[in-house]
Design a protein around this motif. Sequence first.
Motif, PDB file in Angstrom:
ATOM      1  N   ILE A   9     -42.016  29.655  71.981  1.00  0.00           N
ATOM      2  CA  ILE A   9     -41.737  30.118  73.342  1.00  0.00           C
ATOM      3  C   ILE A   9     -40.291  30.588  73.462  1.00  0.00           C
ATOM      4  O   ILE A   9     -39.999  31.663  73.991  1.00  0.00           O
ATOM      5  CB  ILE A   9     -42.043  28.990  74.344  1.00  0.00           C
ATOM      6  N   LEU A  10     -39.369  29.772  72.968  1.00  0.00           N
ATOM      7  CA  LEU A  10     -37.947  30.113  73.079  1.00  0.00           C
ATOM      8  C   LEU A  10     -37.591  31.328  72.235  1.00  0.00           C
ATOM      9  O   LEU A  10     -36.736  32.144  72.626  1.00  0.00           O
ATOM     10  CB  LEU A  10     -37.095  28.915  72.680  1.00  0.00           C
ATOM     11  N   ALA A  11     -38.233  31.465  71.089  1.00  0.00           N
ATOM     12  CA  ALA A  11     -37.940  32.602  70.211  1.00  0.00           C
ATOM     13  C   ALA A  11     -38.346  33.927  70.848  1.00  0.00           C
ATOM     14  O   ALA A  11     -37.834  34.995  70.460  1.00  0.00           O
ATOM     15  CB  ALA A  11     -38.644  32.431  68.873  1.00  0.00           C
ATOM     16  N   SER A  12     -39.235  33.871  71.846  1.00  0.00           N
ATOM     17  CA  SER A  12     -39.696  35.112  72.488  1.00  0.00           C
ATOM     18  C   SER A  12     -38.653  35.703  73.438  1.00  0.00           C
ATOM     19  O   SER A  12     -38.826  36.819  73.921  1.00  0.00           O
ATOM     20  CB  SER A  12     -40.983  34.844  73.271  1.00  0.00           C
ATOM     21  N   LEU A  13     -37.583  34.979  73.716  1.00  0.00           N
ATOM     22  CA  LEU A  13     -36.599  35.439  74.693  1.00  0.00           C
ATOM     23  C   LEU A  13     -35.769  36.617  74.205  1.00  0.00           C
ATOM     24  O   LEU A  13     -35.251  37.392  75.009  1.00  0.00           O
ATOM     25  CB  LEU A  13     -35.666  34.287  75.078  1.00  0.00           C
ATOM     26  N   HIS A  14     -35.604  36.757  72.884  1.00  0.00           N
ATOM     27  CA  HIS A  14     -34.741  37.800  72.329  1.00  0.00           C
ATOM     28  C   HIS A  14     -35.486  38.600  71.272  1.00  0.00           C
ATOM     29  O   HIS A  14     -36.377  38.069  70.576  1.00  0.00           O
ATOM     30  CB  HIS A  14     -33.490  37.183  71.685  1.00  0.00           C
ATOM     31  N   ILE A  16     -29.024  34.662  77.813  1.00  0.00           N
ATOM     32  CA  ILE A  16     -29.854  33.451  77.832  1.00  0.00           C
ATOM     33  C   ILE A  16     -29.493  32.610  76.618  1.00  0.00           C
ATOM     34  O   ILE A  16     -29.507  33.100  75.482  1.00  0.00           O
ATOM     35  CB  ILE A  16     -31.355  33.787  77.815  1.00  0.00           C
ATOM     36  N   THR A  17     -29.179  31.344  76.867  1.00  0.00           N
ATOM     37  CA  THR A  17     -28.775  30.425  75.805  1.00  0.00           C
ATOM     38  C   THR A  17     -29.564  29.129  75.922  1.00  0.00           C
ATOM     39  O   THR A  17     -29.702  28.587  77.020  1.00  0.00           O
ATOM     40  CB  THR A  17     -27.273  30.108  75.893  1.00  0.00           C
ATOM     41  N   VAL A  18     -30.077  28.648  74.811  1.00  0.00           N
ATOM     42  CA  VAL A  18     -30.687  27.321  74.767  1.00  0.00           C
ATOM     43  C   VAL A  18     -29.568  26.331  74.459  1.00  0.00           C
ATOM     44  O   VAL A  18     -28.989  26.353  73.374  1.00  0.00           O
ATOM     45  CB  VAL A  18     -31.792  27.247  73.692  1.00  0.00           C
ATOM     46  N   THR A  19     -29.235  25.496  75.428  1.00  0.00           N
ATOM     47  CA  THR A  19     -28.060  24.638  75.300  1.00  0.00           C
ATOM     48  C   THR A  19     -28.395  23.209  74.883  1.00  0.00           C
ATOM     49  O   THR A  19     -27.487  22.418  74.651  1.00  0.00           O
ATOM     50  CB  THR A  19     -27.277  24.599  76.620  1.00  0.00           C
ATOM     51  N   GLY A  20     -29.682  22.867  74.777  1.00  0.00           N
ATOM     52  CA  GLY A  20     -30.022  21.516  74.346  1.00  0.00           C
ATOM     53  C   GLY A  20     -31.507  21.377  74.100  1.00  0.00           C
ATOM     54  O   GLY A  20     -32.330  22.111  74.653  1.00  0.00           O
ATOM     55  N   HIS A  39     -41.775  34.685  82.004  1.00  0.00           N
ATOM     56  CA  HIS A  39     -41.857  35.166  80.625  1.00  0.00           C
ATOM     57  C   HIS A  39     -42.213  34.030  79.670  1.00  0.00           C
ATOM     58  O   HIS A  39     -43.062  34.202  78.777  1.00  0.00           O
ATOM     59  CB  HIS A  39     -40.524  35.801  80.218  1.00  0.00           C
ATOM     60  N   LEU A  40     -41.584  32.882  79.836  1.00  0.00           N
ATOM     61  CA  LEU A  40     -41.876  31.744  78.964  1.00  0.00           C
ATOM     62  C   LEU A  40     -43.343  31.330  79.081  1.00  0.00           C
ATOM     63  O   LEU A  40     -43.978  30.970  78.084  1.00  0.00           O
ATOM     64  CB  LEU A  40     -40.965  30.564  79.315  1.00  0.00           C
ATOM     65  N   GLY A  41     -43.867  31.373  80.309  1.00  0.00           N
ATOM     66  CA  GLY A  41     -45.269  31.017  80.496  1.00  0.00           C
ATOM     67  C   GLY A  41     -46.199  31.958  79.762  1.00  0.00           C
ATOM     68  O   GLY A  41     -47.183  31.526  79.141  1.00  0.00           O
ATOM     69  N   HIS A  42     -45.895  33.269  79.800  1.00  0.00           N
ATOM     70  CA  HIS A  42     -46.715  34.249  79.090  1.00  0.00           C
ATOM     71  C   HIS A  42     -46.625  34.045  77.577  1.00  0.00           C
ATOM     72  O   HIS A  42     -47.580  34.354  76.848  1.00  0.00           O
ATOM     73  CB  HIS A  42     -46.280  35.664  79.445  1.00  0.00           C
ATOM     74  N   ALA A  43     -45.476  33.551  77.101  1.00  0.00           N
ATOM     75  CA  ALA A  43     -45.277  33.389  75.657  1.00  0.00           C
ATOM     76  C   ALA A  43     -45.851  32.084  75.120  1.00  0.00           C
ATOM     77  O   ALA A  43     -45.896  31.888  73.899  1.00  0.00           O
ATOM     78  CB  ALA A  43     -43.784  33.447  75.341  1.00  0.00           C
ATOM     79  N   ARG A  87     -35.523  40.082  75.922  1.00  0.00           N
ATOM     80  CA  ARG A  87     -36.829  40.723  76.040  1.00  0.00           C
ATOM     81  C   ARG A  87     -37.494  40.444  77.384  1.00  0.00           C
ATOM     82  O   ARG A  87     -38.615  40.889  77.622  1.00  0.00           O
ATOM     83  CB  ARG A  87     -37.734  40.229  74.909  1.00  0.00           C
ATOM     84  N   VAL A  88     -36.836  39.708  78.261  1.00  0.00           N
ATOM     85  CA  VAL A  88     -37.450  39.338  79.535  1.00  0.00           C
ATOM     86  C   VAL A  88     -37.459  40.542  80.475  1.00  0.00           C
ATOM     87  O   VAL A  88     -36.399  41.094  80.783  1.00  0.00           O
ATOM     88  CB  VAL A  88     -36.686  38.170  80.188  1.00  0.00           C
ATOM     89  N   PRO A  89     -38.622  40.956  80.981  1.00  0.00           N
ATOM     90  CA  PRO A  89     -38.653  42.054  81.957  1.00  0.00           C
ATOM     91  C   PRO A  89     -37.900  41.666  83.226  1.00  0.00           C
ATOM     92  O   PRO A  89     -37.882  40.517  83.639  1.00  0.00           O
ATOM     93  CB  PRO A  89     -40.156  42.232  82.239  1.00  0.00           C
TER      94      PRO A  89
END
Length: 446
Positions: free
Chosen positions: A231-236, A290-294, A335-339, A243-245
């Motif tokens: 899911i997180l990898a789909s962000l970029h 967008i950053t995954v911080t933890g 976007h995360l939900g779709h991924a 990649r988020v619309p």
Amino acid sequence: MTPDQIENAVAAEMPRAVEELTRLAAIPSVAFPGHPEEPVYAAAAMTEELLRSTGLPHVRQIPIEGSFPAVYGEAPAPPGAPTVLLYAHYDVQPAGDPALWRTPAFEPTFADGALFGRGVADDKSGVIAHVLALRSFQGRFPVGVKVLIEGQEEYAGERLEEFVQRNPELVRADAIVVADTGNPSVGDSSVTTSLRGLAAFTVEVRTLAGSVHSGSFGGAAPDALTALIRILASLHDDNGDIRVPGLPRGVFLGSGPSEEEFRATAGVLDGVSLMGTGPLADRLWASYAITVTGLDVPTVQGAINAVQPVARARVTVRVPPSGDPKTAMNDVVEHLGHAAPWGVTLSVTDVVLGSGFQADTGGRARSALNRAMQRAFGRAPRDIGSGGSIPLVSTLVKQFPAAEILLFGAEDDGAAIHAPNERLVIEELRRAATAEALFLADYGDC
């Protein structure tokens, strides 16, 4: 006071100020849930003591509902003079992994003209810069002065904003100095004219009632951690662009760092590419990031051969000044939900939102600051942006649209704020405090 007298007064106070910064930074005033509250109150008490030492006639702590106290000081304006609000915060980020610090995070250490420790730059340097600037006038201030030092800026800082909205007269001013930023590099005289906003949230994936043996169930049982990683990898995309619309790229009308400067300041390893495409100033100051911080998952050391039933991540979205943080968060969550693979569902909690800021750079206060920084730094300031957010700033903009808001300070991009081995260059503190004092004198004479 003449400019020479102001410069000499700040310089004479520097040894005392460094000692006070060392004591203040030794207090682990982390205002995050789960950390002890006593050090935060101790930092508030010392901040009150520091403001009293400046000659301000009225200083007190103000309770903030659901948060830690703000420290407030005030001196009336001389006849015909404007009023300036000075802002900083005394709370700090958690230290993180102590193994990554070369010296203990809350044992400030002086070396090579710099002080190392959590909070020495962000933002206890801002507290001390205000104190230094005010002391130079020995209680005879050229402008009306209001000082507001916050106690929970680093974590969910909306509570002070609510207080300001209910008590506007307490902080009403003609100009507002926010000492919670700094220069791209030491001595590079700059004023921050834009801030990105913030949307942060925790996303959780659940797939199983409990963990199960990876030998017996792996290969069929849906692994929450693997699902979250996908899911997180789909962000970029492969370039690192988002990649988020609905999150368009922006343009910063000013100069940014070169790639070489940025790589050196950020410590990017040789052979590793930067994320994203386009001008660096656009990526850093005018576009979404967008950053995954933890992550909440088993540690490598504590790993067992099991399929994970639950995994969580903290996601931070930096929002351009013109963007809406809530809309941006909703776009990212959708976007995360779709991924999400395998029909897993997501839940979102612990939401924090903060708006961005875009300054008007042509006012009387900014002209006075330009002259002050020219003298203190030896060069006129340039306009820069900041990827960070300061929650109170957007509230002040809405509350006092006629006030000029000036963001500068003793931090610099190499100060490692929010990271191990945070440091403050002492000479940068002197220059920032001198610039602030010169500004107050100049602005009072305008």
